[in-house]
Scaffold this active site. Structure first.
Site, PDB file in Angstrom:
ATOM      1  N   HIS A  75      43.733  39.154  48.117  1.00 48.07           N
ATOM      2  CA  HIS A  75      44.606  40.123  47.470  1.00 48.07           C
ATOM      3  C   HIS A  75      43.950  40.853  46.311  1.00 48.07           C
ATOM      4  O   HIS A  75      44.078  42.067  46.231  1.00 48.07           O
ATOM      5  CB  HIS A  75      45.981  39.595  47.091  1.00 48.07           C
ATOM      6  N   LYS A  98      51.446  54.349  36.588  1.00 45.18           N
ATOM      7  CA  LYS A  98      50.344  55.284  36.843  1.00 45.18           C
ATOM      8  C   LYS A  98      50.851  56.534  37.550  1.00 45.18           C
ATOM      9  O   LYS A  98      50.469  57.657  37.203  1.00 45.18           O
ATOM     10  CB  LYS A  98      49.278  54.620  37.709  1.00 45.18           C
ATOM     11  N   HIS A 128      36.401  46.336  63.084  1.00 43.98           N
ATOM     12  CA  HIS A 128      37.005  47.453  62.357  1.00 43.98           C
ATOM     13  C   HIS A 128      37.447  47.022  60.962  1.00 43.98           C
ATOM     14  O   HIS A 128      37.092  47.648  59.969  1.00 43.98           O
ATOM     15  CB  HIS A 128      38.188  48.017  63.151  1.00 43.98           C
ATOM     16  N   SER A 172      26.057  40.945  46.961  1.00 43.70           N
ATOM     17  CA  SER A 172      25.794  42.330  46.560  1.00 43.70           C
ATOM     18  C   SER A 172      26.863  42.811  45.577  1.00 43.70           C
ATOM     19  O   SER A 172      26.556  43.384  44.522  1.00 43.70           O
ATOM     20  CB  SER A 172      25.784  43.221  47.805  1.00 43.70           C
ATOM     21  N   SER A 173      28.124  42.550  45.909  1.00 43.62           N
ATOM     22  CA  SER A 173      29.213  43.010  45.042  1.00 43.62           C
ATOM     23  C   SER A 173      29.182  42.312  43.691  1.00 43.62           C
ATOM     24  O   SER A 173      29.404  42.943  42.654  1.00 43.62           O
ATOM     25  CB  SER A 173      30.568  42.752  45.710  1.00 43.62           C
ATOM     26  N   ARG A 197      50.918  42.764  65.503  1.00 40.49           N
ATOM     27  CA  ARG A 197      49.565  43.302  65.361  1.00 40.49           C
ATOM     28  C   ARG A 197      48.643  42.631  66.362  1.00 40.49           C
ATOM     29  O   ARG A 197      48.943  41.577  66.894  1.00 40.49           O
ATOM     30  CB  ARG A 197      48.942  42.946  64.006  1.00 40.49           C
ATOM     31  N   TRP A 201      39.542  40.114  60.720  1.00 37.78           N
ATOM     32  CA  TRP A 201      38.773  40.132  59.473  1.00 37.78           C
ATOM     33  C   TRP A 201      39.155  38.963  58.592  1.00 37.78           C
ATOM     34  O   TRP A 201      38.463  38.639  57.636  1.00 37.78           O
ATOM     35  CB  TRP A 201      38.942  41.466  58.729  1.00 37.78           C
ATOM     36  N   ASP A 235      20.384  54.900  32.587  1.00 38.72           N
ATOM     37  CA  ASP A 235      20.413  54.167  33.862  1.00 38.72           C
ATOM     38  C   ASP A 235      21.410  53.021  33.692  1.00 38.72           C
ATOM     39  O   ASP A 235      22.054  52.899  32.649  1.00 38.72           O
ATOM     40  CB  ASP A 235      19.023  53.636  34.248  1.00 38.72           C
ATOM     41  N   TYR A 273      43.135  45.290  45.279  1.00 34.12           N
ATOM     42  CA  TYR A 273      43.068  46.070  44.034  1.00 34.12           C
ATOM     43  C   TYR A 273      41.645  46.509  43.747  1.00 34.12           C
ATOM     44  O   TYR A 273      41.425  47.568  43.144  1.00 34.12           O
ATOM     45  CB  TYR A 273      43.672  45.264  42.882  1.00 34.12           C
ATOM     46  N   THR A 289      51.710  49.902  38.593  1.00 35.65           N
ATOM     47  CA  THR A 289      51.338  50.890  39.605  1.00 35.65           C
ATOM     48  C   THR A 289      52.273  52.091  39.535  1.00 35.65           C
ATOM     49  O   THR A 289      51.831  53.246  39.580  1.00 35.65           O
ATOM     50  CB  THR A 289      51.396  50.250  41.007  1.00 35.65           C
ATOM     51  N   SER A 332      42.485  60.040  38.359  1.00 40.54           N
ATOM     52  CA  SER A 332      42.777  60.182  36.931  1.00 40.54           C
ATOM     53  C   SER A 332      41.771  61.117  36.254  1.00 40.54           C
ATOM     54  O   SER A 332      42.067  61.694  35.208  1.00 40.54           O
ATOM     55  CB  SER A 332      42.760  58.825  36.224  1.00 40.54           C
ATOM     56  N   HIS A 373      51.604  35.920  48.785  1.00 36.30           N
ATOM     57  CA  HIS A 373      52.561  36.785  49.497  1.00 36.30           C
ATOM     58  C   HIS A 373      52.031  37.191  50.871  1.00 36.30           C
ATOM     59  O   HIS A 373      52.757  37.802  51.644  1.00 36.30           O
ATOM     60  CB  HIS A 373      53.017  37.991  48.653  1.00 36.30           C
ATOM     61  N   HIS A 374      50.789  36.824  51.172  1.00 36.49           N
ATOM     62  CA  HIS A 374      50.288  36.995  52.534  1.00 36.49           C
ATOM     63  C   HIS A 374      50.656  35.797  53.404  1.00 36.49           C
ATOM     64  O   HIS A 374      50.317  35.760  54.573  1.00 36.49           O
ATOM     65  CB  HIS A 374      48.770  37.147  52.518  1.00 36.49           C
ATOM     66  N   GLU A 427      41.085  41.662  46.323  1.00 35.34           N
ATOM     67  CA  GLU A 427      40.278  42.629  47.074  1.00 35.34           C
ATOM     68  C   GLU A 427      41.032  43.947  47.285  1.00 35.34           C
ATOM     69  O   GLU A 427      40.439  45.015  47.234  1.00 35.34           O
ATOM     70  CB  GLU A 427      39.903  42.007  48.425  1.00 35.34           C
TER      71      GLU A 427
END
Lengths: 313, 546
Positions: free
Chosen positions: B246, B324, B69, B162-163, B443, B132, B98, B250, B321, B261, B295-296, B248
């Site tokens: 992290h 915004k 998941h 790919s990314s 968890r 994950w 293109d 964002y 943040t 926006s 912070h993780h 990731e």
């Protein structure tokens, strides 16, 4: 001209902006429906009365209160704006405002200011949570001073004394080694005396686990090759009776993770000493029995010594 | 004018295409399929947890579901779905014909698809069961010798490549292919967020590529980067993983910010408030997002000073943040707000993301994190960010751009029904999970005892998750029905601001016969006003003789 342009976009008969109401409604439903202790709906566990757990609880409440103010501010502003400025029959063309520098600087500073406040509160309260206190009067009299470890810089209590337990996480149990002359350890249950500062040196012998008793404050990861630290001190209850606190491994450690429990049993110091003596005695007896049975086996099958030599060493 | 070359048709035309729009559609469709698969996995987990001591799935199946998941939603849905939106929209928004490297673009799609397939093939032998995050030593061969972890490693490599390839393409396109007159200060805010997304991918993904390569050699070739019994260190894995992990987050939220926006000014009939502040905060979030990874790791053995530094950097990233959110509110303020489905989802994003933002600040207070880390409070937090934030933004984008992509409108009635069902279902599922975490539920446990008092809360959460699933399926139904029966959209159904609305719906292969000259942040609005003033056709006013 403007009205004609906007005609395909008719005002909606059911304007949105009820987000806040939905949220509050959901909360109410949950509060009514939720079983168990309602006190724990909004705040962390701290039933033990251990100073570090209470410190975390207080710190959480302060940050949470500030968060609720921000939450209500944003949700109310959003709902009000959506309802008040929804398109109506006679809505005029809106003013084409592109920004307001003083306003934008203002709210950036306000957001930063709020976070400075949170950071300040955090650092003010950090010491009470992180640093062990001395044992309370009536706690177990401790002989030797504790050693200090560099890895997480948890200082010794001001008195220099604590009951230092070595915690070893394993798939899927916890082993506790107690200080003292005699060999003393236990599995699953950590037994401690009331009013005594208990410091933990936590490690693991296989994968990463996390030692956590919610009522006794924060969790600390048990990581192989590292030593982590935390502490607690359980006050003596009015009735002086045994208390116990359940906890569960908090880091996914494999198939048995959900059943990787542990428990802390707190006893009056005298009873703790009695337990320690019994447990040490039981361990000694078990060791002797083991040695006995080995000797008996070796006596019965003398050749097995050679074969089993590698096994026994 | 664009009839000179016959348009290829049939499914073969999709296999060999280098058209950014076709590639974009393939991205959107395949990632949405992965989203539905990941959603079903979540529902099975919720069913298992609906009752105390439930026996629906065994522990390793549950750990497999947890891992599949999380991995599916992050690597096969949220990150690449934004690549899909960006593929379709960035060239159109820039006035380009293109992407900069069309064949590279096709490569990045096929890498993604085969990464996903390679990962899902593991279902037929042994899916990964280490989450994950695949923390070592659990993911080492000593503890999980099965091939699932290897399938996960291959997925990380293929989707990561790919990314990165896609990100390089976006960066080249955005830097070089903007329409005449489109300076940095006139670029659509969605394109700004894709620029931030792309730079973050280029900076962060190599860290995890290195980490999984080391894990692969640890598992199969006798190295010991992460093995503490041979001098390695599991902390190294966690640092490398979160150095990627992290940013990731964002990568997964910035484009959603970009989508809303674009939506707010269109449906409030008012320009975006503080264009520069929003663009600058995108850059600031991307920059500070690189500096918060530990912070993780607040509960790992580290000196207090390290924890303090990462707590402070996490506070800092909250400021842009917040900026915004204030700017979006100010955009709506005193507007003439038209209540169409894209606006519902965009407003839903603000109201839900703010909860995830606040719980994020709570978690950044590291002594509090010692209590809440690895509990359901964190599960609730990530879902308020990634579902309440990213997915609501994605749905806003689907409802907003579906008319451009297909030439047909989605049903407004079904759209609003889907929104309200999702909003209520989402909050029923995840709001109560804060309390579950606060009362000590960790968890990733496949069962819990009756004595914990968690059963009622879990049941509420499970009911909510099925409501959420129904809400998603209403949109799927809406899409399927509207593809054939939807009202014709026309070029510019929303009276929007950006250049993709200047061309036909769906756009021709070459996108634009006339590339408009850009004179403001809202080029399409300028063209509409000019048409109204002069009465000339849009094509001739878009590019006036200088």
């Amino acid at each position: 001209m403007i009205r004609r342009r906007l005609r395909p976009l008719r005002p909606d008969p059911r304007p949105g902006g009820l987000l806040t109401l939905v949220l509050l409604g959901a909360w109410m439903v949950l509060l009514v429906a939720a079983p168990g202790a309602l006190a724990d709906v909004f705040t962390p566990e701290s039933d033990s009365g251990s100073p570090n757990a209470e410190g975390i609880d207080t710190l959480y409440k302060i940050v949470f209160a500030l968060g609720i103010v921000v939450f209500l501010g944003v949700e109310i502003a959003l709902a009000y704006t959506l309802i008040k400025y929804r398109m109506k029959r006679r809505s005029p063309a809106p003013a084409q405002i592109r920004g307001n520098t003083p306003l934008e600087i203002g709210w950036t500073a306000a957001a930063a200011g709020l976070l400075v406040i949170i950071a300040t509160v955090m650092f003010v309260m950090l010491g009470d949570i992180k640093n062990p206190v001395s044992s309370a009067p009536g706690g177990l009299p401790l002989g030797s001073a504790v050693t200090q470890f560099a890895s997480t810089d948890q200082p010794a209590p001001p008195s220099g004394k604590s009951l230092e337990i070595e915690v070893n996480g394993q798939q899927y149990l916890w082993r506790y080694d107690y200080p003292g002359e005699e060999r003393l350890f236990s599995y699953h249950d950590l037994v401690v005396p009331f009013d005594t500062t208990v410091t933990l040196k936590i490690t693991s012998q296989d994968v990463v686990h996390s030692w956590w008793i919610p009522d006794l404050g924060g969790k600390m990861d048990a990581m192989p090759g590292h030593e982590n630290e935390t502490w607690f001190r359980i006050p003596s209850p009015a009735d002086g009776k045994e208390r116990s606190f359940l906890g569960e491994c908090a880091e996914l450690c494999g198939e048995g993770h959900a059943d990787h429990y542990t428990r802390v049993r707190a006893l009056p110091p005298a009873q703790y000493e009695a337990w320690a003596a019994r447990q040490a005695e039981a361990i000694r007896e078990a060791q002797e029995q083991l040695a006995e049975s080995r000797r008996a086996r070796e006596a019965a099958e003398p050749t097995s010594t050679e074969i089993g030599g590698g096994e026994g060493s | 004018m664009h009839g000179s070359e016959r348009r290829p048709t049939g499914w073969l035309s999709w296999l060999g295409t280098t058209d950014h729009k076709k590639i974009g559609i393939m991205y959107l469709v395949s990632t949405f399929v992965f989203f539905l698969i990941g959603g079903v996995q979540a529902l099975v987990m919720r069913l298992q947890l609906a009752q105390a001591d439930n026996t629906l799935v065994d522990p390793q199946t549950y750990n497999g579901l947890v891992s599949m998941h999380g991995t599916t939603m992050i690597f096969l849905f949220v990150v690449p779905v934004f690549a899909g939106f960006a593929n379709y929209l960035v060239p159109l928004m820039l006035g380009a014909r293109d992407m900069a490297f069309p064949r590279l673009n096709a490569l990045s799609f096929w890498l993604l698809l085969f990464g996903g397939i390679a990962f899902y093939v593991s279902v037929f032998f042994q899916p990964p069961t280490a989450g994950w995050t695949s923390y070592t030593p659990l993911s080492d061969d000593a503890y999980l010798p099965e091939g699932g972890i290897d399938a996960w490693i291959i997925l990380i490599h293929l989707t990561g490549l790919s990314s990165i390839v896609g990100a390089v393409n976006f960066i080249a396109t955005i830097h070089n292919m903007r329409a005449p007159g489109m300076g940095w200060g006139r670029m659509p805010l969605f394109v700004w967020t894709i620029l931030g997304y792309s730079y973050l991918i280029v900076l962060a993904l190599p860290a995890i590529a290195a980490a999984v390569t080391m894990l692969l050699t640890d598992r199969h070739f006798g190295t010991a980067f992460f093995d503490p019994t041979a001098g390695g260190d599991p902390m190294l894995w966690q640092h490398l993983f979160w150095f990627f992990g992290h940013p990731e987050v964002y990568i997964m939220i910035l484009p959603a910010f970009g989508i809303i926006s674009e939506i707010f000014p269109v449906f409030a009939r008012k320009p975006i408030f503080g264009y520069k502040a929003i663009a600058a905060s995108t850059v600031a979030i991307a920059f500070y997002g690189m500096l918060v990874w530990a912070h993780h790791m607040f509960t790992t053995p580290q000196p207090t000073v390290v924890l303090a530094i990462f707590a402070i950097s996490s506070f800092v990233v909250a400021v842009p943040t917040g900026v915004k959110i204030f700017n979006w509110l100010a955009t709506l303020w005193r507007g003439t707000i038209v209540f169409k489905t894209p606006l519902y989802f965009a407003a839903g994003l603000i109201s839900m993301f703010v909860i995830g933002g606040i719980s994020g600040v709570i978690l950044a207070v590291f002594p509090v994190d010692w209590q809440l880390h690895d509990t359901y409070f964190v599960v609730a937090h990530i879902h308020y960010v990634l579902f309440g934030g990213s997915v609501f933004g994605i749905f806003a984008g689907i409802y907003y751009w579906f008319p451009k992509i297909t030439g047909r409108m989605l049903s407004e009635g079904l759209g609003k029904l889907s929104f309200w069902t999702m909003l209520v279902g989402f909050n029923l599922t995840f709001l109560i999970q804060h309390s579950m975490g606060l009362s000590g539920m960790p968890r990733r446990i496949y069962r819990y005892p009756e004595t914990g008092g968690w059963e009622g809360w879990n049941l509420i959460s499970t009911i909510g998750s099925f409501l959420l699933g129904i809400g998603v399926m209403i949109t799927v139904y809406n899409i399927v029905v509207s593809l054939r029966k939807g009202q014709r959209a026309g070029n510019d159904p929303w009276k929007a601001n950006t250049l993709e609305w200047f061309t036909q719906s769906p756009p021709p292969v070459n996108n634009f016969d006339v590339v408009p000259r850009v004179r403001s942040v809202e080029p399409m609005r300028d063209i509409r006003n000019e048409v109204q003033k002069t009465g000339k056709p849009a094509g001739s006013v878009a590019q006036p003789v200088a």
